[in-house]
Scaffold this active site. Structure first.
Site, mmCIF file in Angstrom:
data_model
loop_
_atom_site.group_PDB
_atom_site.id
_atom_site.type_symbol
_atom_site.label_atom_id
_atom_site.label_comp_id
_atom_site.label_asym_id
_atom_site.label_seq_id
_atom_site.Cartn_x
_atom_site.Cartn_y
_atom_site.Cartn_z
ATOM 1 N N GLU A 231 11.119 20.540 -14.633
ATOM 2 C CA GLU A 231 12.254 21.325 -15.025
ATOM 3 C C GLU A 231 13.495 20.668 -14.235
ATOM 4 O OE1 GLU A 231 9.442 22.522 -14.670
ATOM 5 O OE2 GLU A 231 8.930 23.855 -16.301
ATOM 6 N N ALA B 90 7.651 22.739 -22.808
ATOM 7 C CA ALA B 90 8.436 23.143 -23.831
ATOM 8 C C ALA B 90 8.947 22.442 -24.576
ATOM 9 C CB ALA B 90 9.440 24.124 -23.131
ATOM 10 N N GLY C 211 5.857 23.603 -19.163
ATOM 11 C CA GLY C 211 5.115 24.726 -19.985
ATOM 12 C C GLY C 211 3.652 24.375 -20.212
ATOM 13 N N GLU D 124 1.997 25.253 -16.801
ATOM 14 C CA GLU D 124 2.064 26.673 -16.723
ATOM 15 C C GLU D 124 1.202 27.441 -17.661
ATOM 16 O OE1 GLU D 124 6.173 26.417 -17.495
ATOM 17 O OE2 GLU D 124 6.596 27.687 -15.543
HETATM 18 N N1 CO8 Z 1 9.677 18.236 -25.856
HETATM 19 C C1 CO8 Z 1 9.988 17.694 -27.137
HETATM 20 N N2 CO8 Z 1 9.496 16.309 -27.310
HETATM 21 C C2 CO8 Z 1 8.828 15.818 -26.184
HETATM 22 C C3 CO8 Z 1 8.282 16.289 -25.297
HETATM 23 C C4 CO8 Z 1 8.899 17.636 -24.943
HETATM 24 N N3 CO8 Z 1 8.531 18.411 -23.722
HETATM 25 N N4 CO8 Z 1 7.796 15.503 -24.508
HETATM 26 C C5 CO8 Z 1 7.541 14.459 -25.328
HETATM 27 N N5 CO8 Z 1 8.200 14.666 -26.592
HETATM 28 C C6 CO8 Z 1 8.260 13.776 -27.425
HETATM 29 C C7 CO8 Z 1 9.150 12.358 -27.160
HETATM 30 O O1 CO8 Z 1 10.428 12.849 -27.276
HETATM 31 C C8 CO8 Z 1 8.582 11.583 -28.202
HETATM 32 O O2 CO8 Z 1 8.921 11.640 -29.425
HETATM 33 P P1 CO8 Z 1 9.765 10.389 -30.305
HETATM 34 O O3 CO8 Z 1 8.571 9.509 -30.578
HETATM 35 O O4 CO8 Z 1 10.192 11.224 -31.557
HETATM 36 O O5 CO8 Z 1 10.684 10.034 -29.464
HETATM 37 C C9 CO8 Z 1 7.053 11.665 -28.130
HETATM 38 O O6 CO8 Z 1 6.979 12.951 -27.619
HETATM 39 C C10 CO8 Z 1 6.298 10.595 -26.991
HETATM 40 O O7 CO8 Z 1 6.781 10.756 -25.800
HETATM 41 P P2 CO8 Z 1 7.377 9.759 -24.878
HETATM 42 O O8 CO8 Z 1 7.693 8.528 -25.895
HETATM 43 O O9 CO8 Z 1 8.192 10.261 -24.177
HETATM 44 O O10 CO8 Z 1 6.007 9.275 -24.232
HETATM 45 P P3 CO8 Z 1 5.874 8.597 -22.959
HETATM 46 O O11 CO8 Z 1 4.380 8.086 -22.653
HETATM 47 O O12 CO8 Z 1 6.826 7.463 -22.429
HETATM 48 O O13 CO8 Z 1 6.095 9.702 -21.632
HETATM 49 C C11 CO8 Z 1 6.215 11.824 -20.607
HETATM 50 C C12 CO8 Z 1 5.389 11.057 -21.575
HETATM 51 C C13 CO8 Z 1 6.444 11.258 -19.370
HETATM 52 C C14 CO8 Z 1 5.355 13.174 -20.759
HETATM 53 C C15 CO8 Z 1 7.627 12.067 -21.323
HETATM 54 O O14 CO8 Z 1 7.291 12.520 -22.949
HETATM 55 C C16 CO8 Z 1 8.382 13.338 -20.896
HETATM 56 O O15 CO8 Z 1 8.908 13.085 -19.713
HETATM 57 N N6 CO8 Z 1 8.325 14.422 -21.674
HETATM 58 C C17 CO8 Z 1 9.171 15.679 -21.209
HETATM 59 C C18 CO8 Z 1 8.260 16.434 -20.203
HETATM 60 C C19 CO8 Z 1 9.177 17.443 -19.684
HETATM 61 O O16 CO8 Z 1 10.383 17.541 -19.058
HETATM 62 N N7 CO8 Z 1 8.678 18.771 -19.835
HETATM 63 C C20 CO8 Z 1 9.161 19.925 -19.368
HETATM 64 C C21 CO8 Z 1 9.827 20.577 -20.480
HETATM 65 S S1 CO8 Z 1 10.860 22.164 -19.778
HETATM 66 C C22 CO8 Z 1 9.574 23.130 -20.005
HETATM 67 O O17 CO8 Z 1 8.475 22.993 -20.183
HETATM 68 C C23 CO8 Z 1 10.091 24.686 -19.230
HETATM 69 C C24 CO8 Z 1 9.284 25.821 -19.693
HETATM 70 C C25 CO8 Z 1 10.058 27.083 -19.747
HETATM 71 C C26 CO8 Z 1 10.856 27.137 -20.801
HETATM 72 C C27 CO8 Z 1 11.666 28.472 -20.947
HETATM 73 C C28 CO8 Z 1 12.247 28.700 -22.008
HETATM 74 C C29 CO8 Z 1 13.530 28.959 -22.363
#
Ligand code: CO8
Length: 256
Positions: free
Chosen positions: A130, A62, A107, A110
């Site tokens: 999460e 997400a 997500g 998922e």
């Molecule tokens: N949301 C928004 N932006 C994201 C996300 C995300 N989930 N993941 C990556 N990005 C963006 C980064 O912010 C970055 O953008 P910018 O260049 O503008 O800073 C770009 O993508 C590249 O990401 P990274 O620089 O972080 O890339 P890395 O290779 O260093 O890291 C990772 C990759 C390890 C995947 C890292 O990006 C990360 O940890 N991302 C978050 C993953 C995460 O926590 N996902 C779970 C989200 S919560 C969820 O899915 C809940 C679902 C249920 C929702 C219910 C609704 C209410």
């Protein structure tokens, strides 16, 4: 467009297309995934293959930045919309294959869990992280992951947020197979042909029997199986498949 729906031979190919955000699921992406699934359901594609654009991620989950800015009631609606969208994938008349080409977090995992099958490349890295955000999974992860890998493994992934890489994912049955990164789409197509060469009617009944039986006691599951296998017997393809066997020739299935 946040997603791209194209055709690859007899298959529909859905590509999540926000590589700059690692294909994270913002509201537009979820909406477009739902529209694409609806469209695929009305088309003659024999299966749906889902993958992510770019060379890093299937989907990073997400969109965290978008979630920050919305109120609680909207968050609940967002969770319900995501769940309903992924449930549509689960109930699609034809099978689906998630081709996990890199990160599938939150997500993103998922979405893959709601697909019929999962293939991973050597870059696969899956997690339900999460918990690290002070959250818990909300797009079906707490329900579908334990059904796939068992309660203890699922709880470990959910409660530690730990990342699972390709070999472990294969060993615990989280992915069906690993495919080389370079030929991943061709390999997904070849994998899908291993079952779509059969009757889509029989495939649909078999999938429904397995999916429904997981939610009910054994006796009821057996009744569901008896009903659905009787329905399968009534198809033209069942007649054709059995006749072809008796006549020592290849069957010509028509999906009816
Ligand atoms: N949301 C928004 N932006 C994201 C996300 C995300 N989930 N993941 C990556 N990005 C963006 C980064 O912010 C970055 O953008 P910018 O260049 O503008 O800073 C770009 O993508 C590249 O990401 P990274 O620089 O972080 O890339 P890395 O290779 O260093 O890291 C990772 C990759 C390890 C995947 C890292 O990006 C990360 O940890 N991302 C978050 C993953 C995460 O926590 N996902 C779970 C989200 S919560 C969820 O899915 C809940 C679902 C249920 C929702 C219910 C609704 C209410």
């Amino acid at each position: 467009m946040a997603v791209e729906l194209t055709r690859r031979d007899e298959f529909a190919l859905l590509t999540l297309n926000r590589p700059e955000a690692l294909n994270a699921l913002n509201a537009a992406t979820i909406r477009e995934i739902g529209e694409a699934i609806d469209e695929v359901g009305q088309r003659d594609a024999r299966a749906l293959i889902i993958t992510g654009a770019g060379d890093k991620a299937f989907c990073a989950g997400a969109d965290i930045k978008e979630m920050l800015g919305i109120e609680l009631a909207a968050k609940k609606r967002k969770a319900e919309t995501g769940q309903a969208t992924f449930a549509k994938l689960d109930r699609l008349p034809m099978p689906s294959v998630a081709l996990i080409n890199g990160y599938a977090f939150g997500g993103g995992l998922e979405l893959a869990l709601a697909s019929t099958f999962r293939l991973g490349t050597s870059r696969l890295a899956v997690a339900l992280p999460e918990i690290k955000l002070g959250l818990m999974p909300g797009y079906g992860g707490t329900q579908r992951l334990p059904r796939l890998v068992g309660e203890a493994r699922a709880l470990e992934m959910i409660m530690t947020g730990r990342t699972v890489k390709s070999d472990e994912a294969l060993a615990i049955g989280l992915v069906n197979r690993l495919v080389p990164d370079e030929s991943r789409v061709e390999d997904a197509v070849a994998f899908a042909r291993e079952f779509t060469c059969y009757s889509l009617v029989a495939l649909r009944h078999a999938r429904a029997a397995v999916r429904r039986s997981l939610a009910v006691p054994l006796e009821e599951g057996l009744r569901i199986e008896a009903d659905l296998s009787t329905l399968a017997f009534q198809s033209r393809d069942a007649q054709e498949g059995m006749s072809a066997f008796a006549e020592k020739r290849a069957p010509n299935f028509v999906d009816a």
